[in-house]
Design an enzyme around this catalytic site. Sequence first.
Site, PDB file in Angstrom:
ATOM      1  N   GLY A 118       0.800  -1.217   0.000  1.00 58.05           N
ATOM      2  CA  GLY A 118       0.000   0.000   0.000  1.00 58.05           C
ATOM      3  C   GLY A 118       0.834   1.268   0.000  1.00 58.05           C
ATOM      4  O   GLY A 118       0.614   2.179  -0.796  1.00 58.05           O
ATOM      5  N   ASP A 181       7.575   1.586   8.034  1.00 58.87           N
ATOM      6  CA  ASP A 181       6.255   1.208   8.559  1.00 58.87           C
ATOM      7  C   ASP A 181       6.503  -0.026   9.413  1.00 58.87           C
ATOM      8  O   ASP A 181       6.425  -1.153   8.941  1.00 58.87           O
ATOM      9  CB  ASP A 181       5.290   0.932   7.413  1.00 58.87           C
ATOM     10  CG  ASP A 181       3.882   0.681   7.900  1.00 58.87           C
ATOM     11  OD1 ASP A 181       3.416   1.415   8.798  1.00 58.87           O
ATOM     12  OD2 ASP A 181       3.231  -0.259   7.397  1.00 58.87           O
ATOM     13  N   CYS A 234       0.779   0.854  13.270  1.00 56.93           N
ATOM     14  CA  CYS A 234      -0.665   0.765  13.489  1.00 56.93           C
ATOM     15  C   CYS A 234      -0.906   0.461  14.974  1.00 56.93           C
ATOM     16  O   CYS A 234      -1.551  -0.517  15.334  1.00 56.93           O
ATOM     17  CB  CYS A 234      -1.312  -0.274  12.576  1.00 56.93           C
ATOM     18  SG  CYS A 234      -0.593  -1.921  12.641  1.00 56.93           S
TER      19      CYS A 234
END
Length: 467
Positions: A118, A181, A234
């Site tokens: 993504g 990430d 996240c």
Amino acid sequence: MATEEQGYKIPEAFLEAFGSTFGQQEADAFCRSVNQPSPVSIRVNPYKLNTPPIGGKIVPWCSLGYYLDTRPTFGIDPLWHAGAYYVQEASSMFVSQYLSELSDDTKIALDLCAAPGGKSTLLRSLLPKTCVLIANEPDRGRVSALHENLTRFGSDEVIVTNAYPNELRKSGLMCDIILVDAPCSGEGMFRKDPNSRNEWSMGSVASCSIKQKEILDEAWRMLHQGGILIYSTCTYNKEENEAQLEYLSEHYDVAKIIFPDLKTPEAMGISKGERDGVYRFFPHHTVGEGFTIFALQKAGKKQKVSQEQRNRKRETQNSQIPSILKDSIREQVNITNEGDEFVYLSPQGKVIADLLIKARVRVLSKGIILGSVKGKDFVPHHSWAMSNMIADQAPYPHIEVDEDTALAYLKRDTINLAPHKGFECITYKGVPLGWVKNIGNRVNNLYPKELVIRNRNAVSEELPKLF
């Protein structure tokens, strides 16, 4: 207070820690939100689509992102297979805020923990066209999904690798921008993936925090002076977020914290962290899943390429290039012969790929595979059809097809076309799907086996009507 969703409880230890950090009122609101349906969002590929989805509502922090009212079956949509859009969680699109004003001299970017793709596809949409992107995934089990998604989206100036951060660093790779990430305890996935609640523990928070520091150590050493590091998770907790900002600030020479160009992030429901520059997305405040992000600039004068990368050269062997490529591809210097295949990648990209291969980094792909010579034919490769930048240079007829034919093509079924001799590019709503070889009395379907639609029973009446 324990909350359940399909039999999955939110851990009491998490709720206690969340309430202690953010307050009990926030904890109660969070519990209510994770039992609501997850929002649906997509991001269009600006090279392949110039219209928004029908009924789509724009994601306020990403001009390419849109919310949808319902979740269609994306996996049977020809436009999804064509890489015309990517299904991405809206909060994570906030990465785009750090890319909007990058200068044209941003030459090398690295997505260090990239699967399923993504953020890599987002980077490729917004980075300068001449910037080489290394999309890396350390987990061998996940890297194939990254590779497939980048192939669909268009892997121009992209090198896909499967390596641990220290292996990349040992190669001598130096980058202008690095996205980490980071692998995390997954608190932000409690709504979208209820099973993540069972996998969470205070121990996982602690172990992830240690691992994140190790990754950041390697990333910082691969970052040019003046370069930008973007860090995201996240998760909500400070151990995996604010503590990492403090760690970098205390151990390395940080020039400044990078702030996105947002006048009122609070109006979008985005929460500011305890440290300046940390932005947090809560599912009860924003239309998106849990996410935290910050970015830093490394001190020192910005450099373009490392000394080793600057001194290395590689010449194109034009005499070996098939005439069909010589007659169609404008930038001949970008073509090289790699075994049986001809690859389109800038000289800068080739230098980087050679650097990684010499260091025995596992490289899955590099640039656009144009095709290979088989007998008297030059057979175009699927990645050429998917290319964002040079698909239009392919010297083959475009054949626009309807929904039924597009679906049959993506299943690798036999399709019927007007008699012709030669290779043709199948398009759907003007976007290339891939190649066929038309030999007059029949058509050979060349869609890659590994990318076929898995639902063999899908029919055209079920196709999403997004564009």
